[in-house]
Design a protein around this motif. Structure first.
Motif, mmCIF file in Angstrom:
data_model
loop_
_atom_site.group_PDB
_atom_site.id
_atom_site.type_symbol
_atom_site.label_atom_id
_atom_site.label_comp_id
_atom_site.label_asym_id
_atom_site.label_seq_id
_atom_site.Cartn_x
_atom_site.Cartn_y
_atom_site.Cartn_z
ATOM 1 N N TRP A 55 0.834 -1.211 0.000
ATOM 2 C CA TRP A 55 0.000 0.000 0.000
ATOM 3 C C TRP A 55 0.869 1.262 0.000
ATOM 4 O O TRP A 55 0.503 2.276 -0.597
ATOM 5 C CB TRP A 55 -0.936 0.008 1.201
ATOM 6 N N CYS A 58 1.895 2.007 -3.500
ATOM 7 C CA CYS A 58 0.793 2.597 -4.267
ATOM 8 C C CYS A 58 0.677 4.098 -4.002
ATOM 9 O O CYS A 58 0.322 4.877 -4.892
ATOM 10 C CB CYS A 58 -0.523 1.899 -3.930
ATOM 11 N N THR A 59 0.959 4.507 -2.775
ATOM 12 C CA THR A 59 0.845 5.932 -2.452
ATOM 13 C C THR A 59 1.931 6.775 -3.114
ATOM 14 O O THR A 59 1.769 7.988 -3.257
ATOM 15 C CB THR A 59 0.908 6.152 -0.936
ATOM 16 N N VAL A 122 -4.958 5.145 -5.540
ATOM 17 C CA VAL A 122 -4.267 5.862 -4.459
ATOM 18 C C VAL A 122 -5.179 6.145 -3.268
ATOM 19 O O VAL A 122 -4.772 5.962 -2.117
ATOM 20 C CB VAL A 122 -3.631 7.156 -5.012
ATOM 21 N N SER A 125 -5.425 3.112 -1.313
ATOM 22 C CA SER A 125 -4.142 2.835 -0.649
ATOM 23 C C SER A 125 -3.997 3.656 0.621
ATOM 24 O O SER A 125 -3.566 3.133 1.664
ATOM 25 C CB SER A 125 -2.988 3.147 -1.613
ATOM 26 N N TYR A 126 -4.359 4.928 0.565
ATOM 27 C CA TYR A 126 -4.280 5.760 1.768
ATOM 28 C C TYR A 126 -5.227 5.256 2.855
ATOM 29 O O TYR A 126 -4.873 5.236 4.035
ATOM 30 C CB TYR A 126 -4.596 7.215 1.412
ATOM 31 N N LYS A 261 -7.326 12.524 1.325
ATOM 32 C CA LYS A 261 -6.448 11.729 0.481
ATOM 33 C C LYS A 261 -7.055 10.379 0.136
ATOM 34 O O LYS A 261 -6.645 9.738 -0.827
ATOM 35 C CB LYS A 261 -5.094 11.523 1.164
#
Length: 810
Positions: A55, A58-59, A122, A125-126, A261
């Protein structure tokens, strides 16, 4: 798809994914370094750590994709340039823009993919990584009891171990405090102990050997203040301690989906609209509440129409009080009401600020999704042109320059986001600041690449820097210039310098001299012009005169400029810190001397020019700065060439002056301009002997001599008649006679007495067109013949010009 497009795309896609993986790995390592303290010592499984890193990777995609596009496009085009493939394509008629088109299209689709990654992957992911960090943060560190110190890592207990056997895990000299009661009332001392945790980390088994338990009640009453102490010896005792949060427990669902985010565009738009509506409605309620507040003694005293209160305020006893005590009480109530109102307003302000900040962050995140995707596309316009210009595709100069551009993008993006979050700039400016800075740079580099301009040559940058530094210095202190010259030829450069706003602090010219029959004092052309412009003028008789040198030093000049002046002694030309340069009316090193224009025409040159050079101790031998040539027509006189050179000379002086001020001039030694066996021709001072035509010379040479000495001092011949004194005849213009003249003696006059007058030469004749006899005005040949009787009876005297010309060729 054409083969060239397939070839270029294949060359681009491979490096793109390779660089993307490398960049993601580097950024994930940086990401791991930031959060390493949260992961170490928690006993996390490899799967949890791998999920955390996934993850995290991904960010960082919004940062990795633009960098990969930049480096991949640079490497693709750079490798083609380095392997001469780009040159081959250009030779085949394929433009640089056509070569970059497949990468441009690929970058466009990459930017679209980047947008979907930023908007869909994203945020998830966050959300996941925020939740995972929270779960990891709740997990307590593994129990590791150090030797020789008290350890309170187990809830409700404090342990101390004297020593430990690392192989068996057996601990010696164990001390265990149980704090579950009131105060420090339970203590266990053991000779040795061993500790074991359950697999699910829900409890801890503590086996102690050969020890003692101490326990006291620690309870007192009013009547009984004694304490009970209990002691129990044991040879083996097992204690089970319950544990909480020592095993990682992953949440069933993500809990941070409401963070900006972690929201997709649709949710961000909804949150923005909700915040706007909530803020506006809250503002209206607060205005109404404030207007109708009890803190006002008369709430009608405000214009509250906008709040729905439409009563007209009318009170004849308002602000009328019985006595001072009533007035003081009213003022005190008013002060309390004002303080209460201030408190309410501050509370409203804090609430409004909270909504404004949340709204600003939401709007910024909404716009950044588009800004980050756009950055991916802009990076192509930097990477591909850099590769085409530098022609290097490896990890070298081109990669370093590309990374510097990416760092510039990253810094500007962080700055813009911070300023927008703080409210210093608008959210639009903050989200697109990096794109606004890099897009013009990218378009400029693309233009340079398309036009095949070499950017690796730093001369233009150096010149720009010198010019900028000179301009900045000129704001505070302009360069002080002293100009030295005498004739009309020197006026044009001085005028050009003044028109360009150069700081001429003084002019040096020749002293005034009487001339002519009336001995009238004549001033030089430079002096007349300088006086008209209000410039101080120095007219030394001797250049080494101490008084003159002191006056010259007092001008505190930084630069001397010399045009058609005398030879300077070193005491003069060595005075200014920037040096002294001269404008010479010839293409040095040819025609060094006092009369370069005249001698170039006399020698029949078809080309001459002007040169600026730094003065040294010899005559016209200094390092050359600039040269510019002109053509000499067959009919041009020295006067015509003079006028042509005066115009280009003024431009050369201005260019040279600017270059010296900017420290942007390179001098070349004069011998570097000599080609092969080229012979240098001098330009000595003109003499009377040179002006006296020797008709025994060739027609061509005499014709060039007349041109080279016209209009001043003018070639002449002497006409003599038997029984009379010779009369000087100046010749300003003439023509070569095309018809051959045979059997004649050089210097013989041939004329019809009305329309023409020819004088024979060694191989022909010269036809005079514009003449002046001594004591008369200048006139054309017809006017001359009308007043000159019996010209056929005259002959010419022997001249000396041929011998003088021969001296220059010896």
């Amino acid at each position: 798809m054409k083969k060239i497009d397939r070839f270029i795309l294949t060359s681009f896609i491979g490096p793109f994914f390779m660089i993307l993986l490398v960049v993601i790995f580097i950024l994930v390592m940086q990401f791991l370094w930031v959060y390493i303290d949260e992961l170490v010592g928690k006993g996390l499984s490899l799967g949890i750590v791998a999920e955390f890193l996934f993850w995290g990777s991904c960010t960082v995609l919004p940062l990795a994709l633009p960098l990969a596009t930049l480096l991949a496009s640079m490497m693709t085009v750079g490798n083609m340039g380095e392997n001469n493939e780009l040159i081959a394509l250009k030779a085949a008629g394929v433009s640089v823009l056509r070569v970059m088109r497949p990468i441009l299209i690929a970058s466009f689709f990459i930017s679209i993919g980047t947008f979907f990654v930023i908007n869909n992957l994203v945020p998830v992911s966050y959300n996941e990584i925020f939740t995972l960090r929270d779960d990891i943060g709740k997990t307590k560190e593994e129990i590791k009891i150090p030797s020789g110190t008290f350890y309170d890592g187990v809830d409700g207990y404090v342990l101390r171990v004297g020593s430990r056997n690392n192989k068996t895990g057996m601990m010696k000299d164990v001390m265990l405090y149980d704090h579950h009661g009131r105060g420090n009332t339970r203590l266990t001392l053991a000779d040795s102990a061993i500790m074991k945790m359950s697999k699910d980390k829900s409890y801890l088994t503590f086996k102690m050997f050969n020890g003692v338990n101490y326990q006291e009640t620690n309870e007192k009453t009013y009547r009984d203040t004694s304490l009970q102490l209990q002691r129990i010896d044991f040879s083996k005792q097992e204690m089970v301690i319950a544990l909480q949060n020592y095993a990682f427990q992953k949440s069933d669902s993500a809990r941070y989906g409401d963070q900006v985010k972690a929201l997709p565009l649709e949710k961000l738009r909804e949150q923005r609209d909700t915040l706007l509506a909530t803020r506006d409605s809250t503002k209206s309620k607060q205005i109404y509440s404030m207007a109708a507040s009890y803190v006002f003694s008369q709430n009608m005293q405000l214009d509250t129409t906008a709040c729905g209160i439409t009563r007209n305020f009318s009170d004849p006893d308002y602000l009328n009080f019985k006595d001072d005590r009533a007035t003081a009480a009213a003022l005190e109530r008013a002060a309390n009401s004002a303080r209460q109102l201030q408190t309410n307003l501050e509370s409203y302000e804090f609430g409004a600020f909270d909504y404004t900040v949340r709204l600003r962050w939401t709007a910024l995140e909404f716009l950044r999704r588009y800004g980050q995707a756009l950055a991916c596309f802009i990076m192509f316009f930097i990477g591909a042109p850099l590769g085409a210009l530098i022609r290097k595709g490896g990890i070298g100069v081109s990669a370093i320059i590309s990374l510097l551009f990416f760092v510039l993008y990253w810094v500007i993006d962080i700055t813009g986001v911070k300023l927008a979050r703080d409210g210093s700039i608008s959210t639009v400016a903050g989200a697109f600041m990096s794109a606004g800075v890099l897009l013009p740079i990218g378009l400029f580099l693309t233009w340079k690449a398309i036009h095949d301009t070499d950017i690796s040559n730093l001369d233009s940058i150096k010149n720009w820097w010198r010019k900028a530094k000179s301009n900045m210095a000129g704001i505070f202190k302009k360069t002080r210039i002293v100009y030295m010259g005498t004739p009309e030829f020197a006026v044009a450069p001085l005028k050009a310098l003044l028109e360009q706003k150069y700081n001429i602090v003084g002019v040096v010219t020749v002293a005034d001299k009487p001339s002519g029959r009336g001995q009238k004092v004549n001033e030089s052309a430079v002096k007349k012009f300088a006086v008209e412009q209000g410039i101080p003028v120095l007219q030394p008789v001797k250049l080494k005169d101490p008084e003159f040198l002191n006056q010259l030093k007092a001008l505190k000049a930084d630069l001397f400029i010399v045009v058609a002046f005398r030879m300077l002694p070193e005491e003069v030309w060595g005075m200014p810190k920037l040096g002294t340069f001269n404008l010479h009316a010839a293409l040095l090193p040819q025609y060094r001397g006092a009369a370069p224009i005249n001698w170039a025409v006399i020698n029949g040159e078809t080309r001459t020019g002007a040169t600026t050079f730094m003065i040294d101790k010899d005559i016209d031998t200094g390092g050359i700065i600039l040269r510019q040539g002109i053509n000499i027509a067959d009919t041009d006189t020295a006067g015509d060439v003079h006028d042509k050179l005066m115009a280009i000379g003024a431009d050369l002086v201005v260019q040279t002056t600017q270059g010296i001020i900017e420290r942007n001039v390179d001098t070349r030694v004069q011998r570097s301009f000599i080609q092969g066996s080229e012979v240098l021709k001098p330009a000595p001072k003109l003499s009377r002997e040179l002006c006296h035509i020797d008709w025994n010379d060739s027609t061509k040479q005499i014709y060039n001599l007349i041109r080279g000495l016209s209009p001043y001092p003018a070639a002449f011949t002497e006409l003599v008649k038997e029984g009379s004194a010779p009369a000087q005849l100046k010749i300003f213009t003439a023509e070569k006679v095309d018809e051959p003249v045979e059997g004649t003696i050089p210097g013989r006059i041939l004329t019809d007495g009305k329309t023409y007058l020819h004088i024979t030469t060694a191989d022909g004749a010269i036809s005079l067109k514009d003449v002046q006899i001594a004591g008369k005005k200048r006139m054309d040949i017809k006017a001359f013949l009308a007043g000159f009787r019996e010209p056929e009876l005259y002959t010419t005297t022997a001249g000396t010009s041929k011998a003088e010309i021969a001296k220059t060729k010896a």
